[in-house]
Write a protein that holds these residues in place. Sequence first.
Motif, short mmCIF file in Angstrom:
data_model
loop_
_atom_site.label_atom_id
_atom_site.label_comp_id
_atom_site.label_asym_id
_atom_site.label_seq_id
_atom_site.Cartn_x
_atom_site.Cartn_y
_atom_site.Cartn_z
N ALA A 161 57.84 59.88 -24.13
CA ALA A 161 57.62 58.66 -24.01
C ALA A 161 57.10 58.10 -24.94
O ALA A 161 57.02 58.03 -26.10
CB ALA A 161 57.93 57.46 -22.61
N THR A 167 59.65 54.07 -24.30
CA THR A 167 59.30 53.66 -23.09
C THR A 167 60.15 54.36 -22.28
O THR A 167 60.57 55.37 -22.61
CB THR A 167 60.32 51.91 -22.20
N GLU A 168 59.47 54.37 -20.81
CA GLU A 168 59.48 55.75 -19.73
C GLU A 168 60.97 55.42 -19.49
O GLU A 168 61.46 56.06 -19.17
CB GLU A 168 58.82 55.50 -18.64
#
Length: 190
Positions: A161, A167-168
């Motif tokens: 990420a 984002t993760e």
Amino acid sequence: MPDEISSDITQVLRAMKQGDDQAGEDLLPLVYEELRRLAASHMAQSAPGQTLQATALVHEAWLRMVSAGDRTWENRAHFFSAAAKAMRHILIGNARRKSRLKHGGGQLRVDIDELNLAAATPGDKILMLDEALERLEAEDAEKARIVVLKFFGGLTNQEVAKIMGVTERTVERQWAFAKAWLYQNIHNQG
């Protein structure tokens, strides 16, 4: 990786991009342990009988990266993406070499009555993955990059990420999709 080391890597990469020959020598000590960790992580996932060691994988990847002449890595993320790609090519090449009949790749003594023709050798599996990954790359380069970073680079969702600037949760979603897509694609080819 601590922010201080990450900053040092970025500074050295900038110096390399500007033509500083000494910077290349300064880079390896900064990235070696992380490259070694990534290689060891991948090697732990490899099939038994793998003859390539993590240290050799790091050294080969490093030599390919610096001898290619393109040392214009923008930042730490770009550098480690290139390292993961180099490791992928090395592992694929190694699997191809082992699978060639003239090298005796994958040949074992087997009882003809116990022969299972549907079973693929570990080298064959990595080659099937590589072919499917190339198809995924043509369809969705971002998902293919996540596979390369996670599978060949050994990175975590959090690390991927950060490298990709997403984002993760996005990485988790795309990784899940890519795994399912690759499985289906390999299954349909087999």
